[in-house]
Design a protein around this motif. Structure first.
Motif, PDB file in Angstrom:
ATOM      1  N   MET A 107      -2.337   6.994  12.738  1.00 49.71           N
ATOM      2  CA  MET A 107      -2.696   6.641  11.385  1.00 49.71           C
ATOM      3  C   MET A 107      -1.656   5.693  10.797  1.00 49.71           C
ATOM      4  O   MET A 107      -0.467   5.863  10.974  1.00 49.71           O
ATOM      5  CB  MET A 107      -2.786   7.903  10.526  1.00 49.71           C
ATOM      6  N   THR A 108      -2.129   4.692  10.095  1.00 48.00           N
ATOM      7  CA  THR A 108      -1.267   3.739   9.417  1.00 48.00           C
ATOM      8  C   THR A 108      -0.667   4.378   8.170  1.00 48.00           C
ATOM      9  O   THR A 108      -1.285   5.240   7.561  1.00 48.00           O
ATOM     10  CB  THR A 108      -2.094   2.500   9.006  1.00 48.00           C
ATOM     11  N   GLU A 109       0.510   3.940   7.780  1.00 44.62           N
ATOM     12  CA  GLU A 109       1.162   4.495   6.592  1.00 44.62           C
ATOM     13  C   GLU A 109       0.324   4.240   5.340  1.00 44.62           C
ATOM     14  O   GLU A 109       0.080   3.091   4.952  1.00 44.62           O
ATOM     15  CB  GLU A 109       2.555   3.878   6.402  1.00 44.62           C
ATOM     16  N   ALA A 110      -0.116   5.292   4.709  1.00 47.74           N
ATOM     17  CA  ALA A 110      -0.922   5.191   3.494  1.00 47.74           C
ATOM     18  C   ALA A 110      -0.028   4.912   2.300  1.00 47.74           C
ATOM     19  O   ALA A 110       1.097   5.402   2.217  1.00 47.74           O
ATOM     20  CB  ALA A 110      -1.705   6.478   3.281  1.00 47.74           C
ATOM     21  N   LEU A 111      -0.557   4.122   1.358  1.00 50.06           N
ATOM     22  CA  LEU A 111       0.156   3.790   0.130  1.00 50.06           C
ATOM     23  C   LEU A 111      -0.733   4.059  -1.067  1.00 50.06           C
ATOM     24  O   LEU A 111      -1.943   3.811  -1.026  1.00 50.06           O
ATOM     25  CB  LEU A 111       0.536   2.303   0.094  1.00 50.06           C
ATOM     26  N   LEU A 112      -0.135   4.528  -2.131  1.00 53.78           N
ATOM     27  CA  LEU A 112      -0.770   4.609  -3.428  1.00 53.78           C
ATOM     28  C   LEU A 112      -0.055   3.574  -4.290  1.00 53.78           C
ATOM     29  O   LEU A 112       1.153   3.684  -4.521  1.00 53.78           O
ATOM     30  CB  LEU A 112      -0.630   6.011  -4.015  1.00 53.78           C
ATOM     31  N   ILE A 113      -0.784   2.552  -4.701  1.00 54.02           N
ATOM     32  CA  ILE A 113      -0.187   1.408  -5.394  1.00 54.02           C
ATOM     33  C   ILE A 113      -0.589   1.452  -6.867  1.00 54.02           C
ATOM     34  O   ILE A 113      -1.770   1.598  -7.188  1.00 54.02           O
ATOM     35  CB  ILE A 113      -0.642   0.084  -4.745  1.00 54.02           C
ATOM     36  N   ARG A 114       0.394   1.321  -7.734  1.00 51.68           N
ATOM     37  CA  ARG A 114       0.176   1.363  -9.187  1.00 51.68           C
ATOM     38  C   ARG A 114       0.501  -0.006  -9.772  1.00 51.68           C
ATOM     39  O   ARG A 114       1.589  -0.551  -9.533  1.00 51.68           O
ATOM     40  CB  ARG A 114       1.073   2.427  -9.821  1.00 51.68           C
ATOM     41  N   ILE A 115      -0.454  -0.540 -10.540  1.00 53.73           N
ATOM     42  CA  ILE A 115      -0.290  -1.855 -11.155  1.00 53.73           C
ATOM     43  C   ILE A 115      -0.706  -1.738 -12.618  1.00 53.73           C
ATOM     44  O   ILE A 115      -1.817  -1.282 -12.905  1.00 53.73           O
ATOM     45  CB  ILE A 115      -1.179  -2.917 -10.470  1.00 53.73           C
ATOM     46  N   THR A 116       0.164  -2.140 -13.544  1.00 55.70           N
ATOM     47  CA  THR A 116      -0.249  -2.166 -14.940  1.00 55.70           C
ATOM     48  C   THR A 116      -0.842  -3.537 -15.240  1.00 55.70           C
ATOM     49  O   THR A 116      -0.337  -4.565 -14.788  1.00 55.70           O
ATOM     50  CB  THR A 116       0.914  -1.857 -15.902  1.00 55.70           C
ATOM     51  N   CYS A 117      -1.947  -3.523 -16.005  1.00 52.36           N
ATOM     52  CA  CYS A 117      -2.688  -4.747 -16.309  1.00 52.36           C
ATOM     53  C   CYS A 117      -2.902  -4.866 -17.812  1.00 52.36           C
ATOM     54  O   CYS A 117      -3.052  -3.856 -18.495  1.00 52.36           O
ATOM     55  CB  CYS A 117      -4.051  -4.712 -15.609  1.00 52.36           C
ATOM     56  N   PRO A 118      -2.950  -6.101 -18.335  1.00 52.67           N
ATOM     57  CA  PRO A 118      -3.081  -6.282 -19.778  1.00 52.67           C
ATOM     58  C   PRO A 118      -4.469  -5.945 -20.324  1.00 52.67           C
ATOM     59  O   PRO A 118      -4.623  -5.800 -21.536  1.00 52.67           O
ATOM     60  CB  PRO A 118      -2.775  -7.764 -19.980  1.00 52.67           C
ATOM     61  N   SER A 119      -5.457  -5.819 -19.448  1.00 54.70           N
ATOM     62  CA  SER A 119      -6.810  -5.500 -19.905  1.00 54.70           C
ATOM     63  C   SER A 119      -7.587  -4.837 -18.776  1.00 54.70           C
ATOM     64  O   SER A 119      -7.221  -4.938 -17.599  1.00 54.70           O
ATOM     65  CB  SER A 119      -7.544  -6.773 -20.343  1.00 54.70           C
ATOM     66  N   LYS A 120      -8.679  -4.190 -19.154  1.00 54.70           N
ATOM     67  CA  LYS A 120      -9.551  -3.590 -18.149  1.00 54.70           C
ATOM     68  C   LYS A 120     -10.182  -4.676 -17.280  1.00 54.70           C
ATOM     69  O   LYS A 120     -10.371  -4.490 -16.078  1.00 54.70           O
ATOM     70  CB  LYS A 120     -10.628  -2.746 -18.830  1.00 54.70           C
ATOM     71  N   ASP A 121     -10.472  -5.820 -17.871  1.00 52.34           N
ATOM     72  CA  ASP A 121     -11.071  -6.929 -17.127  1.00 52.34           C
ATOM     73  C   ASP A 121     -10.159  -7.405 -15.997  1.00 52.34           C
ATOM     74  O   ASP A 121     -10.612  -7.616 -14.869  1.00 52.34           O
ATOM     75  CB  ASP A 121     -11.394  -8.079 -18.082  1.00 52.34           C
ATOM     76  N   VAL A 122      -8.883  -7.574 -16.290  1.00 50.06           N
ATOM     77  CA  VAL A 122      -7.928  -7.998 -15.254  1.00 50.06           C
ATOM     78  C   VAL A 122      -7.839  -6.931 -14.165  1.00 50.06           C
ATOM     79  O   VAL A 122      -7.871  -7.240 -12.969  1.00 50.06           O
ATOM     80  CB  VAL A 122      -6.533  -8.302 -15.849  1.00 50.06           C
ATOM     81  N   ALA A 123      -7.741  -5.678 -14.572  1.00 51.87           N
ATOM     82  CA  ALA A 123      -7.671  -4.591 -13.592  1.00 51.87           C
ATOM     83  C   ALA A 123      -8.918  -4.574 -12.712  1.00 51.87           C
ATOM     84  O   ALA A 123      -8.829  -4.404 -11.490  1.00 51.87           O
ATOM     85  CB  ALA A 123      -7.505  -3.248 -14.307  1.00 51.87           C
ATOM     86  N   GLN A 124     -10.085  -4.789 -13.310  1.00 58.23           N
ATOM     87  CA  GLN A 124     -11.339  -4.774 -12.544  1.00 58.23           C
ATOM     88  C   GLN A 124     -11.406  -5.941 -11.566  1.00 58.23           C
ATOM     89  O   GLN A 124     -11.870  -5.782 -10.430  1.00 58.23           O
ATOM     90  CB  GLN A 124     -12.543  -4.811 -13.486  1.00 58.23           C
ATOM     91  N   LYS A 125     -10.943  -7.114 -11.977  1.00 62.44           N
ATOM     92  CA  LYS A 125     -10.941  -8.281 -11.076  1.00 62.44           C
ATOM     93  C   LYS A 125     -10.055  -8.017  -9.859  1.00 62.44           C
ATOM     94  O   LYS A 125     -10.435  -8.333  -8.727  1.00 62.44           O
ATOM     95  CB  LYS A 125     -10.466  -9.533 -11.815  1.00 62.44           C
ATOM     96  N   ILE A 126      -8.887  -7.446 -10.088  1.00 64.17           N
ATOM     97  CA  ILE A 126      -7.987  -7.138  -8.965  1.00 64.17           C
ATOM     98  C   ILE A 126      -8.604  -6.044  -8.101  1.00 64.17           C
ATOM     99  O   ILE A 126      -8.576  -6.138  -6.868  1.00 64.17           O
ATOM    100  CB  ILE A 126      -6.591  -6.735  -9.477  1.00 64.17           C
ATOM    101  N   ALA A 127      -9.185  -5.029  -8.726  1.00 65.89           N
ATOM    102  CA  ALA A 127      -9.821  -3.934  -7.985  1.00 65.89           C
ATOM    103  C   ALA A 127     -10.937  -4.465  -7.103  1.00 65.89           C
ATOM    104  O   ALA A 127     -11.010  -4.163  -5.903  1.00 65.89           O
ATOM    105  CB  ALA A 127     -10.363  -2.889  -8.957  1.00 65.89           C
TER     106      ALA A 127
END
Length: 109
Positions: free
Chosen positions: A1-21
């Motif tokens: 199994m490859t090393e799993a990561l939980l990545i946290r990113i703060t975004c200025p808006s839900k729209d930016v977060a959704q685009k990255i997601a």
């Protein structure tokens, strides 16, 4: 199994977060994305204490995808210095680990 990561990113808006997601999952750099918020953030920027409402984007990914994810976030995210951190996952059920490996793919170098 490859090393799993939980990545946290703060975004200025839900729209930016959704685009990255969306881009992260579509490109198989992350198997899953969750968006929380808004949250209130307090931080030091250029010597001044700032406050902002942000959304938190969580990506479930693997270590070989980190560099491509960092490039993607820097391309989409409007901040000069996006707050992006990864935490190694020490425990997870085997079926979830298999699913994570099957749904992520690091780009060829």
């Amino acid at each position: 199994m490859t090393e799993a990561l939980l990545i946290r990113i703060t975004c200025p808006s839900k729209d930016v977060a959704q685009k990255i997601a969306d881009a992260s999952v579509e490109q198989r750099l992350a198997a899953c994305a969750n968006i929380e918020g808004p949250v209130t953030s307090t931080y030091l920027w250029k010597g001044v204490v700032e406050q902002a409402f942000e959304h938190v984007l969580w990506l479930k990914s693997v270590a070989p995808c980190w560099n491509a994810l960092e490039t993607l976030v820097n391309k989409i995210h409007p901040y000069d210095v996006p707050a992006m951190v990864a935490m190694p996952v020490s425990h997870m059920p085997a079926p979830f680990a298999t699913w994570l490996d099957e749904n992520t793919k690091a780009p060829a170098q």
